[in-house]
Design a protein around this motif. Structure first.
Motif, PDB file in Angstrom:
ATOM      1  N   VAL A 241       0.862  -1.180   0.000  1.00 54.24           N
ATOM      2  CA  VAL A 241       0.000   0.000   0.000  1.00 54.24           C
ATOM      3  C   VAL A 241       0.896   1.227   0.000  1.00 54.24           C
ATOM      4  CG1 VAL A 241      -1.681   1.343   1.339  1.00 54.24           C
ATOM      5  CG2 VAL A 241      -1.890  -1.154   1.203  1.00 54.24           C
ATOM      6  N   VAL A 242       0.547   2.246  -0.774  1.00 55.56           N
ATOM      7  CA  VAL A 242       1.315   3.486  -0.842  1.00 55.56           C
ATOM      8  C   VAL A 242       0.469   4.633  -0.320  1.00 55.56           C
ATOM      9  CG1 VAL A 242       2.376   5.179  -2.410  1.00 55.56           C
ATOM     10  CG2 VAL A 242       2.752   2.720  -2.773  1.00 55.56           C
ATOM     11  N   THR A 243       1.068   5.511   0.480  1.00 52.89           N
ATOM     12  CA  THR A 243       0.423   6.765   0.866  1.00 52.89           C
ATOM     13  C   THR A 243       1.212   7.917   0.257  1.00 52.89           C
ATOM     14  OG1 THR A 243       1.659   7.167   2.922  1.00 52.89           O
ATOM     15  CG2 THR A 243      -0.238   5.693   3.053  1.00 52.89           C
ATOM     16  N   GLU A 244       0.521   8.943  -0.178  1.00 51.61           N
ATOM     17  CA  GLU A 244       1.155  10.068  -0.877  1.00 51.61           C
ATOM     18  C   GLU A 244       0.386  11.359  -0.640  1.00 51.61           C
ATOM     19  OE1 GLU A 244       3.165  11.822  -2.483  1.00 51.61           O
ATOM     20  OE2 GLU A 244       4.805  10.423  -2.774  1.00 51.61           O
ATOM     21  N   ILE A 245       1.069  12.484  -0.849  1.00 47.17           N
ATOM     22  CA  ILE A 245       0.411  13.794  -0.854  1.00 47.17           C
ATOM     23  C   ILE A 245       0.422  14.410  -2.254  1.00 47.17           C
ATOM     24  CG2 ILE A 245       0.949  14.276   1.560  1.00 47.17           C
ATOM     25  CD1 ILE A 245       3.220  16.146   0.442  1.00 47.17           C
ATOM     26  N   ASP A 246       1.273  13.882  -3.146  1.00 45.56           N
ATOM     27  CA  ASP A 246       1.439  14.405  -4.506  1.00 45.56           C
ATOM     28  C   ASP A 246       0.539  13.611  -5.445  1.00 45.56           C
ATOM     29  OD1 ASP A 246       2.325  14.847  -7.160  1.00 45.56           O
ATOM     30  OD2 ASP A 246       4.318  15.398  -6.449  1.00 45.56           O
ATOM     31  N   PRO A 247      -0.437  14.263  -6.099  1.00 43.62           N
ATOM     32  CA  PRO A 247      -1.370  13.517  -6.953  1.00 43.62           C
ATOM     33  C   PRO A 247      -0.702  12.821  -8.134  1.00 43.62           C
ATOM     34  CG  PRO A 247      -1.688  15.891  -7.213  1.00 43.62           C
ATOM     35  CD  PRO A 247      -0.781  15.700  -6.052  1.00 43.62           C
ATOM     36  N   ILE A 248       0.377  13.406  -8.659  1.00 45.98           N
ATOM     37  CA  ILE A 248       1.052  12.782  -9.797  1.00 45.98           C
ATOM     38  C   ILE A 248       1.751  11.498  -9.358  1.00 45.98           C
ATOM     39  CG2 ILE A 248       2.910  13.058 -11.496  1.00 45.98           C
ATOM     40  CD1 ILE A 248       2.168  16.015 -11.649  1.00 45.98           C
ATOM     41  N   ILE A 251      -0.887   8.812  -8.732  1.00 52.26           N
ATOM     42  CA  ILE A 251      -1.351   8.167  -9.957  1.00 52.26           C
ATOM     43  C   ILE A 251      -0.315   7.171 -10.455  1.00 52.26           C
ATOM     44  CG2 ILE A 251      -1.835   8.538 -12.412  1.00 52.26           C
ATOM     45  CD1 ILE A 251      -3.154  11.159 -11.650  1.00 52.26           C
ATOM     46  N   GLU A 252       0.951   7.562 -10.387  1.00 51.11           N
ATOM     47  CA  GLU A 252       2.019   6.667 -10.820  1.00 51.11           C
ATOM     48  C   GLU A 252       1.998   5.376  -9.998  1.00 51.11           C
ATOM     49  OE1 GLU A 252       6.827   6.759 -11.732  1.00 51.11           O
ATOM     50  OE2 GLU A 252       5.930   8.304 -10.470  1.00 51.11           O
ATOM     51  N   ALA A 253       1.814   5.500  -8.690  1.00 57.07           N
ATOM     52  CA  ALA A 253       1.762   4.310  -7.836  1.00 57.07           C
ATOM     53  C   ALA A 253       0.585   3.423  -8.200  1.00 57.07           C
ATOM     54  CB  ALA A 253       1.682   4.730  -6.368  1.00 57.07           C
ATOM     55  N   VAL A 254      -0.570   4.039  -8.474  1.00 56.56           N
ATOM     56  CA  VAL A 254      -1.751   3.267  -8.887  1.00 56.56           C
ATOM     57  C   VAL A 254      -1.463   2.516 -10.175  1.00 56.56           C
ATOM     58  CG1 VAL A 254      -4.122   3.439  -9.719  1.00 56.56           C
ATOM     59  CG2 VAL A 254      -3.413   4.759  -7.714  1.00 56.56           C
ATOM     60  N   MET A 255      -0.864   3.210 -11.153  1.00 56.75           N
ATOM     61  CA  MET A 255      -0.597   2.581 -12.446  1.00 56.75           C
ATOM     62  C   MET A 255       0.549   1.580 -12.376  1.00 56.75           C
ATOM     63  SD  MET A 255      -1.356   5.495 -15.286  1.00 56.75           S
ATOM     64  CE  MET A 255      -3.019   6.167 -15.435  1.00 56.75           C
ATOM     65  N   ASP A 256       1.358   1.656 -11.318  1.00 54.62           N
ATOM     66  CA  ASP A 256       2.374   0.632 -11.086  1.00 54.62           C
ATOM     67  C   ASP A 256       1.780  -0.588 -10.388  1.00 54.62           C
ATOM     68  OD1 ASP A 256       4.395   2.034 -12.309  1.00 54.62           O
ATOM     69  OD2 ASP A 256       5.260   2.830 -10.466  1.00 54.62           O
ATOM     70  N   GLY A 257       0.475  -0.510 -10.074  1.00 56.64           N
ATOM     71  CA  GLY A 257      -0.212  -1.667  -9.515  1.00 56.64           C
ATOM     72  C   GLY A 257      -0.341  -1.703  -8.015  1.00 56.64           C
ATOM     73  N   PHE A 258      -0.111  -0.563  -7.352  1.00 55.47           N
ATOM     74  CA  PHE A 258      -0.205  -0.532  -5.895  1.00 55.47           C
ATOM     75  C   PHE A 258      -1.506   0.126  -5.445  1.00 55.47           C
ATOM     76  CE2 PHE A 258       4.437  -0.268  -6.780  1.00 55.47           C
ATOM     77  CZ  PHE A 258       4.785  -1.507  -6.259  1.00 55.47           C
ATOM     78  N   ARG A 259      -2.018  -0.289  -4.290  1.00 54.51           N
ATOM     79  CA  ARG A 259      -3.147   0.395  -3.682  1.00 54.51           C
ATOM     80  C   ARG A 259      -2.663   1.708  -3.083  1.00 54.51           C
ATOM     81  NH1 ARG A 259      -5.782  -3.475   0.564  1.00 54.51           N
ATOM     82  NH2 ARG A 259      -3.640  -4.271   0.728  1.00 54.51           N
ATOM     83  N   VAL A 260      -3.436   2.765  -3.255  1.00 55.26           N
ATOM     84  CA  VAL A 260      -3.083   4.084  -2.726  1.00 55.26           C
ATOM     85  C   VAL A 260      -4.228   4.576  -1.855  1.00 55.26           C
ATOM     86  CG1 VAL A 260      -2.532   6.480  -3.300  1.00 55.26           C
ATOM     87  CG2 VAL A 260      -1.615   4.618  -4.705  1.00 55.26           C
TER      88      VAL A 260
END
Length: 425
Positions: A241-248, A251-260
């Protein structure tokens, strides 16, 4: 054979550890052919002759090769630790005993000792500073303005340090050149991603001996360090699972196949948490309260502020060591939270840091950045400067050559085509 007397001042744990450190330094050198070539050239050309240099770095086998290369280039160098838990005591001993390099570093040193070593380094009146985290530079600016005139420039190879330098620049106090080693392609693409990715998991496994397969591992931050950690954790079978504050980046994490998701949601489902953001209190009181019993928390960012250990300690009814570099905080609600490496860099606190093969390129950048500062003394404006593209590419070329990898070259026709605007489809 009579041992060479130690002439330099130093503060290391035990000089009798030098033979072990020497052996480990030699082993690391097998994987550092690029820095070896640079050291050999420095030994002939002496680019740092007559210059005083301070390096505030993690004192590891790989850093030893950087220090040896700088000394070969004529530098009068002092090495101090950039983190209280990152020093390899045998390496520090060998640098003093075998290479006459003045080292002030001990694994586990307290904050007062760390700050005293920063002052000792600045007493050296450096012409060049190599910084990890910008503590030496910040101390120079805040406490020793009169010494700035001695300084040719500084280099910085951590994301945290670059953020601090940018803040100094905005505040108008960065009045000398600073080389941004961190953002060199041959640094962050490889060191931050592959180095941090592998060594972070190495630290977690050494500290806990847990099986990562099947565990939910939460990565806070999807910069290059976060990408590497997430990639390697997935490779070992973790549900990442990835947590982020940067929307770009999200999105990259989502498209790399990770849950955000936000940390407020991830806190309840994570088994292991790794912070790699460079920011403060990414995991804090409300997150600890939501965690599973036995959740494991660690940090792989430069400073130990990413995890709010003060609030965790305030909620704890008991804190005990359960393994080396592993502390269990028993909370008032009956659950426990396990913290690795006191919230400091887990890959260095509980393991050996990045593999030498990747640090070969990072420290090649450091060495050449120092040389760039000297060659361009008086011509570089105050502020933050990138590593020249030609230096970056040369490091990559040397690394490929050492690996026995060949690549294509452009034909004359291709060169003509990419330099022309008249040729179309």
């Amino acid at each position: 054979m009579t041992a060479t007397p130690i002439r330099l001042k130093h503060e290391v744990k035990d000089l009798s550890l030098a033979p072990q450190g020497r052996q480990r330094i030699e082993w690391a050198g097998r994987e550092m052919p690029v820095l070896r070539q640079i050291r050999d050239r420095f030994a002939q050309e002496k680019p740092f002759e007559g210059l005083r240099l301070v390096a505030c770095c993690h004192v590891t086998t790989e850093t030893a090769h950087l220090a040896i290369a700088l000394k070969a280039g004529g530098a009068d160098a002092i090495l101090i630790a950039s983190n209280p838990l990152s020093t390899q005591d045998d390496v520090a001993a060998s640098l003093v005993a075998d290479h006459d390099i003045s080292v002030y570093a001990q694994k586990g040193e307290d904050n007062d000792t760390y700050h005293r070593h920063v002052q000792i380094a600045l007493d050296h009146r450096p012409n060049i500073i190599i910084d990890d985290g910008s503590d030496v530079v910040a101390t120079l600016i805040q406490q020793r303005q009169h010494q700035i005139a001695d300084l040719i420039g500084t280099t910085e190879e951590t994301t945290t340090g670059i953020v601090r330098l940018q803040a100094m620049l905005r505040d108008g106090v960065l009045t000398f050149p600073a080389m941004n080693v961190n953002d060199a392609d041959t640094k962050h693409f490889f060191d931050n991603r592959y180095g941090t990715g592998q060594s972070t998991l190495d630290g977690i496994i050494r500290a806990t001996n847990i099986l990562l397969a099947g565990k939910t591992l939460v990565v806070a931050g999807y910069g290059w360090c976060g990408k590497g950690t997430a990639m390697r954790a997935r490779g070992l079978g973790s549900n990442v699972v990835v947590t982020e504050i940067d929307p770009i980046k999200a999105i990259e994490a989502v498209m790399d196949g990770f849950r955000v998701m936000p940390m407020s949601e991830a806190a309840a489902i994570g088994d292991i948490f790794v912070t790699v953001t460079g920011n403060k209190h990414v995991i804090r009181a409300e997150h600890f309260a939501a965690m599973k019993d036995g959740a494991i928390v660690c940090n792989s960012g430069h400073f130990d502020i990413e995890i709010d250990l003060k609030s965790l300690g305030a909620k704890a009814t008991e804190v005990k060591d359960v393994r080396n570099f592993t502390q269990e905080y028993r909370l008032q609600n009956g659950k426990s939270v396990v913290v690795l490496g006191e919230g400091r860099l887990v890959n260095l606190a509980a393991a050996e840091g990045h593999p030498s093969a990747v640090m070969d390129m990072s420290f090649a950048n450091q060495a050449l950045a120092c040389e760039h500062l000297v060659k361009n003394k008086g011509n570089l404006a105050p502020g933050i400067h990138s590593i020249p593209t030609e230096v970056d590419r040369e490091i990559a070329r040397l690394k490929l050559q050492a690996m026995g990898v060949q690549i294509d070259t452009l034909t004359p026709e291709q060169i003509e085509y990419i330099n022309s605007w008249t040729a179309g489809t």
